[in-house]
Write an enzyme that holds these catalytic residues in place. Structure first.
Site, PDB file in Angstrom:
ATOM      1  N   HIS A  54       0.845  -1.200   0.000  1.00 46.99           N
ATOM      2  CA  HIS A  54       0.000   0.000   0.000  1.00 46.99           C
ATOM      3  C   HIS A  54       0.875   1.243   0.000  1.00 46.99           C
ATOM      4  O   HIS A  54       2.090   1.166   0.170  1.00 46.99           O
ATOM      5  CB  HIS A  54      -0.989   0.000   1.169  1.00 46.99           C
ATOM      6  N   HIS A  56       1.335   3.938   1.910  1.00 50.80           N
ATOM      7  CA  HIS A  56       1.875   4.661   3.058  1.00 50.80           C
ATOM      8  C   HIS A  56       3.407   4.671   3.018  1.00 50.80           C
ATOM      9  O   HIS A  56       4.042   3.698   2.607  1.00 50.80           O
ATOM     10  CB  HIS A  56       1.378   4.042   4.368  1.00 50.80           C
ATOM     11  N   ASP A  58       5.796   4.394   5.114  1.00 55.00           N
ATOM     12  CA  ASP A  58       6.612   3.383   5.799  1.00 55.00           C
ATOM     13  C   ASP A  58       6.604   2.037   5.066  1.00 55.00           C
ATOM     14  O   ASP A  58       7.273   1.097   5.502  1.00 55.00           O
ATOM     15  CB  ASP A  58       6.180   3.208   7.258  1.00 55.00           C
ATOM     16  N   HIS A  59       5.905   1.968   3.949  1.00 56.68           N
ATOM     17  CA  HIS A  59       5.920   0.778   3.106  1.00 56.68           C
ATOM     18  C   HIS A  59       6.436   1.083   1.699  1.00 56.68           C
ATOM     19  O   HIS A  59       7.185   0.301   1.130  1.00 56.68           O
ATOM     20  CB  HIS A  59       4.522   0.159   3.031  1.00 56.68           C
ATOM     21  N   HIS A 111      -7.467  -0.970   5.134  1.00 57.63           N
ATOM     22  CA  HIS A 111      -6.453  -0.046   5.657  1.00 57.63           C
ATOM     23  C   HIS A 111      -6.272   1.107   4.679  1.00 57.63           C
ATOM     24  O   HIS A 111      -6.271   2.277   5.072  1.00 57.63           O
ATOM     25  CB  HIS A 111      -5.155  -0.803   5.866  1.00 57.63           C
ATOM     26  N   ASP A 133      -0.428  -4.090   5.906  1.00 52.29           N
ATOM     27  CA  ASP A 133      -1.149  -3.672   7.113  1.00 52.29           C
ATOM     28  C   ASP A 133      -2.614  -4.111   7.082  1.00 52.29           C
ATOM     29  O   ASP A 133      -3.458  -3.543   7.778  1.00 52.29           O
ATOM     30  CB  ASP A 133      -1.065  -2.149   7.273  1.00 52.29           C
ATOM     31  N   HIS A 172       4.173  -5.339  10.078  1.00 48.28           N
ATOM     32  CA  HIS A 172       4.748  -4.747  11.290  1.00 48.28           C
ATOM     33  C   HIS A 172       4.914  -5.789  12.383  1.00 48.28           C
ATOM     34  O   HIS A 172       4.154  -6.761  12.445  1.00 48.28           O
ATOM     35  CB  HIS A 172       3.836  -3.636  11.853  1.00 48.28           C
TER      36      HIS A 172
END
Length: 254
Positions: A54, A56, A58-59, A111, A133, A172
């Site tokens: 996805h 975001h 942090d990905h 998400h 996520d 995570h």
């Protein structure tokens, strides 16, 4: 088919999906590209693709650096998700290959609206799924761009339809916190109690809590178990989606 875990940022998991016969690899969510590239060099494999779960940061935050460092690399991501540096947009059930590994895109909104999980199979081996996520060990992601019904469907009817022995690689390291919440709402679950002890031991030994399996998640994950009789006390007389919605709200403030 082999999966190598690459911890990135504070608690994220990136991965290398390796086809040993061809020495080719795909990297999943390489938020810190330099760490993933270093691990690939250590493993003696060539990264040819990025699998983005996805958008975001942090990905997907390392995607642009991967493109700059690896000429011709393919960057896969959901068509609805506006993934950084994406070269190949995916819809549900699109299939592509990495050597002898078949990769199937599963659209799993919840998400994010365009979230994609990647179900990977190779002859003679158990399948693996990278869930970003959407699904965590013992939990699920927060709902940002979709509805509780969407995420429930993604977990129970899309991921839940995969074979029980599918190995689950999540986005995570949230396992202990998730299992603490699961124990709070499903206190009579003996499998869950054992899982909490195991996860705490893994943390002490600085070991990963991935992979899980879908069979395990059906036993311990309260969000997967929203339709189970054991969860009815959460919302008496409610539908599984209503139970799921209430669980997610409780977890948001747990």
């Amino acid at each position: 088919m082999r999966v190598v875990v690459v911890p990135v940022l504070s608690d994220n998991y990136a991965y290398l999906l390796i086809d040993d016969a061809s020495k080719k690899a795909a990297c999943v969510d390489p938020a810190e590209a330099h760490l993933v590239l270093a691990k690939a060099k250590e493993e003696g494999v060539e990264i040819v693709a990025v699998l983005t779960t996805h958008h975001h940061y942090d990905h997907a935050g390392g995607n642009q650096q991967m493109v700059e460092q690896v000429p011709g690399i393919k960057v896969y991501g959901g068509r609805l998700d506006n993934v950084a540096a994406c070269t190949d947009q995916l819809d549900h059930d699109n299939v592509f290959s990495l050597g002898d590994i078949q990769v199937r895109a599963l659209h799993t909104p919840g998400h994010t609206r365009g979230s994609i999980c990647y179900f990977c199979t190779q002859a003679g081996q158990e399948g693996v799924v990278f869930t970003g996520d959407t699904m965590f060990v013992g939990g699920c992601g927060r709902i940002f761009e979709s509805t509780p019904q969407d995420l429930y469907n993604s977990l129970v009817n899309v991921l839940g339809a995969l074979p029980a022995d599918t190995q689950v690689f999540v986005g995570h390291e949230y396992t202990i916190k998730n299992l603490e919440f699961a124990s709070h709402v499903d206190g009579s679950n003996e499998t869950l109690r054992q899982m909490v002890t195991w996860a705490q031991e893994q943390k002490v030994q600085r070991k990963f809590t991935v992979p899980s399996t879908l069979k395990n998640e059906w036993l311990i994950n309260p969000f997967m178990r929203s339709g189970d009789d054991a969860m009815k006390s959460i919302c008496p007389g409610c539908t599984p989606v209503e139970v799921f919605t209430k669980l997610r709200k409780q977890k948001d403030s747990f």
